[in-house]
Design a protein around this motif. Structure first.
Motif, PDB file in Angstrom:
ATOM      1  N   GLU A 183      21.796 -39.778   4.928  1.00 30.64           N
ATOM      2  CA  GLU A 183      20.592 -40.525   5.707  1.00 30.64           C
ATOM      3  C   GLU A 183      19.033 -39.929   6.129  1.00 30.64           C
ATOM      4  OE1 GLU A 183      22.104 -45.386   5.519  1.00 30.64           O
ATOM      5  OE2 GLU A 183      23.682 -43.320   6.607  1.00 30.64           O
ATOM      6  N   SER A 184      18.822 -39.228   5.825  1.00 31.29           N
ATOM      7  CA  SER A 184      17.553 -37.701   6.687  1.00 31.29           C
ATOM      8  C   SER A 184      17.088 -39.037   6.700  1.00 31.29           C
ATOM      9  CB  SER A 184      17.956 -36.811   5.878  1.00 31.29           C
ATOM     10  OG  SER A 184      17.622 -36.990   4.672  1.00 31.29           O
ATOM     11  N   THR A 226      16.438 -49.524   5.711  1.00 27.83           N
ATOM     12  CA  THR A 226      16.875 -49.691   3.885  1.00 27.83           C
ATOM     13  C   THR A 226      15.679 -48.719   3.107  1.00 27.83           C
ATOM     14  OG1 THR A 226      15.354 -52.193   4.010  1.00 27.83           O
ATOM     15  CG2 THR A 226      18.011 -52.033   4.020  1.00 27.83           C
ATOM     16  N   TYR A 227      15.031 -48.463   3.213  1.00 26.71           N
ATOM     17  CA  TYR A 227      13.771 -47.850   2.328  1.00 26.71           C
ATOM     18  C   TYR A 227      13.510 -47.063   2.151  1.00 26.71           C
ATOM     19  CZ  TYR A 227      10.564 -52.426   2.332  1.00 26.71           C
ATOM     20  OH  TYR A 227      10.807 -53.866   2.419  1.00 26.71           O
ATOM     21  N   GLY A 228      15.019 -46.119   3.135  1.00 28.82           N
ATOM     22  CA  GLY A 228      14.269 -44.970   3.566  1.00 28.82           C
ATOM     23  C   GLY A 228      15.914 -43.791   2.535  1.00 28.82           C
ATOM     24  N   GLU A 229      16.963 -44.966   2.064  1.00 31.49           N
ATOM     25  CA  GLU A 229      17.502 -44.204   1.332  1.00 31.49           C
ATOM     26  C   GLU A 229      18.489 -44.931   0.638  1.00 31.49           C
ATOM     27  OE1 GLU A 229      20.959 -46.071   1.393  1.00 31.49           O
ATOM     28  OE2 GLU A 229      20.837 -47.125   2.804  1.00 31.49           O
ATOM     29  N   GLY A 273       5.725 -40.026  -9.421  1.00 29.99           N
ATOM     30  CA  GLY A 273       5.764 -40.615  -7.945  1.00 29.99           C
ATOM     31  C   GLY A 273       6.466 -40.539  -7.317  1.00 29.99           C
ATOM     32  N   GLY A 274       6.901 -42.303  -6.794  1.00 27.43           N
ATOM     33  CA  GLY A 274       7.725 -42.056  -5.680  1.00 27.43           C
ATOM     34  C   GLY A 274       7.170 -43.330  -3.765  1.00 27.43           C
ATOM     35  N   VAL A 275       8.210 -42.886  -3.308  1.00 24.36           N
ATOM     36  CA  VAL A 275       7.522 -43.422  -2.013  1.00 24.36           C
ATOM     37  C   VAL A 275       6.928 -43.124  -1.228  1.00 24.36           C
ATOM     38  CG1 VAL A 275       9.321 -45.121  -0.097  1.00 24.36           C
ATOM     39  CG2 VAL A 275      10.458 -44.652  -2.696  1.00 24.36           C
ATOM     40  N   HIS A 276       5.888 -43.469  -0.419  1.00 27.23           N
ATOM     41  CA  HIS A 276       5.589 -42.987   0.655  1.00 27.23           C
ATOM     42  C   HIS A 276       5.605 -43.739   1.982  1.00 27.23           C
ATOM     43  CE1 HIS A 276       3.995 -41.677  -3.215  1.00 27.23           C
ATOM     44  NE2 HIS A 276       3.482 -40.724  -2.351  1.00 27.23           N
ATOM     45  N   TYR A 277       6.124 -42.588   3.504  1.00 31.59           N
ATOM     46  CA  TYR A 277       5.878 -43.617   3.913  1.00 31.59           C
ATOM     47  C   TYR A 277       5.236 -43.001   5.212  1.00 31.59           C
ATOM     48  CZ  TYR A 277       7.662 -44.488   9.179  1.00 31.59           C
ATOM     49  OH  TYR A 277       7.908 -44.766  10.319  1.00 31.59           O
TER      50      TYR A 277
END
Length: 447
Positions: A429-430, A272-275, A331-335
């Motif tokens: 959903e890459s 759920t964190y990646g799209e 900013g952004g989502v860093h995995y």
């Protein structure tokens, strides 16, 4: 994100106002801050290049502009960064016990894992408990300033030295076992042994703590939950290190932490964190209002990635000369492979939050998420601390009641689905596709 309960919205409403160009959707409904007092005290920095520290704020601005170009292009074209095609996943990817055991061995015991940030144990004698990966581990900053990891296990009879569970932190120059009072210093050395004569002439009768691989890099504390070679954090991060350096994690100060739970496989919750494909449906009252559905920019760095979700003000930039664009905040989502997600973003220009999610399996069908909110550049004042605490509460409510609710229900369905049932990750959903592919490669089990 989900809509907040009425009490939470009421609590935040005096401080909130519309979001402008927010790159991190998990902060979309957090309170806004005044721009005064931004020069307040911060914790001491632990930057590996202290004498040559770059102007990170300026670097973030430049990087944000580069990302914004791609975001505007995707908004203009009403598209998102795509994989080569859809990826079917047999339900066994989530429910198979053998696959889970392989993940536990190769990922949670074999890979460097984020045990915390520098700011969690900033001073000599500070320690934290890290028990989510399997064995209970103590991570201690020694009197020499170096961070080390030890099994939370007395070398006498195996008792736990510190009985509290993660996310517990403490401070001590020495730690005594509650069973027989064997005592160890913060370098892991045995310094107190009641009844010492009883262990004379025994080769293992006076052992120091059992050390595990541990290193500190770019404000991240990495631990491997099994014995072996030292951790090479630079090699583990690769080119992604440059992206993490921008967010200055070595300066982040913890504000509030807790644990979230999902009745699902850890990967089902992580998906759920990646799209942003689910924003309009699942988060219709929050992110679905402020952000575009199913539009994102994905940047891959080996097995790690960074993803940006555009808010709807980006549409105002389509067709305008770039010279007319306003400044945008980075900013952004860093995995971080395999299980850590770090959100970094500004709610008011120049005022940021950092949110850290670390997802761990608690068996094949349960997830325990260690969640923390940090003040990225120090706690400016008590008002800012309060806002960070509310940001924690808001995000925890959203993730627990919407994202993890759906994950839990979906996982329950998978367990009873037909034997040949496959879920399918679309080309849109890459990021989740990439995560599954890297996990499969790491455990040696194809998907």
């Amino acid at each position: 994100m989900a809509e907040m309960d009425g009490w939470l919205m009421a609590a935040l409403s005096p401080l909130t106002k519309p979001i402008v160009s927010l790159p991190c959707p998990f902060l979309a409904w957090c309170p806004q801050l005044p721009l005064s007092n931004l020069g307040g005290p911060c914790m001491a920095e632990r930057d590996p290049s202290d004498s040559l520290t770059p102007d990170w704020a300026a670097s973030r601005k430049l990087r944000a502009r580069e990302i914004r170009r791609r975001i505007v292009a995707n908004v203009a074209n009403k598209t998102t960064d795509m994989a080569d095609g859809p990826l079917p996943l047999h339900k066994s990817v989530y429910i198979d016990e053998a696959r889970f055991q392989a993940e536990r061995e190769h990922l949670f015991l074999g890979q460097p894992l984020v045990a915390g940030l520098t700011g969690d144990i900033p001073e000599p004698g500070d320690y934290l408990v890290f028990d989510a990966a399997g064995p209970s581990i103590l991570v201690i900053r020694g009197k020499d300033g170096v961070v080390r990891a030890f099994r939370n296990l007395c070398t006498h009879r195996g008792a736990k030295l510190v009985e509290q569970a993660e996310p517990f932190t403490g401070k001590a120059s020495r730690i005594s076992c509650p069973f027989h009072a064997w005592t160890f210093d913060n370098l892991g050395k045995l310094v107190g042994q009641p009844g010492k004569a009883g262990f004379a002439d025994c080769e293992i009768g006076a052992r120091d703590l059992l050390e595990l691989p541990c290193t500190e890099h770019l404000g991240l504390i990495f631990v491997r939950a099994s014995e072996g070679e030292p951790i090479d954090a630079a090699a583990h991060l690769g080119d992604f290190a440059d992206q993490l350096a921008l967010i200055e994690l070595h300066r982040a100060v913890p504000v509030k932490k807790g644990i979230l739970h999902a009745e699902s496989n850890w990967k089902f919750a992580l998906d759920t964190y990646g799209e942003g494909y689910h924003f309009a449906a699942l988060h219709a009252s929050t992110i679905g209002q402020t952000h575009y559905n199913d539009i994102s920019v994905l940047e891959r760095f080996g097995c790690h990635h960074r993803i940006s979700f555009p808010d709807k003000t980006v549409g105002d930039l389509v067709g305008r000369d770039e010279a007319e664009w306003p400044d945008t905040e980075y900013g952004g989502v860093h995995y971080l492979f395999p299980n850590t997600v770090i959100f970094f973003g500004a709610v008011t220009p120049g005022v940021y939050f950092t949110q850290v999610f670390r997802l761990f399996p608690d068996g094949v069908g349960k997830t325990r998420c260690q969640f923390g909110v940090y003040a990225p550049f120090g706690i400016i004042d008590e008002a800012y601390r309060g806002v960070c605490e509310m940001a924690y509460d808001a995000t925890a409510e959203v993730v627990q009641t919407e994202d993890y609710r759906v994950a839990s229900h979906g996982y329950a369905n998978l367990k009873t689905a037909p034997e040949d049932f496959h879920v399918v990750l679309g080309a849109n959903e890459s990021a989740p596709q990439a995560v599954h592919q890297h996990i499969a490669e790491a455990i040696g089990m194809p998907i």
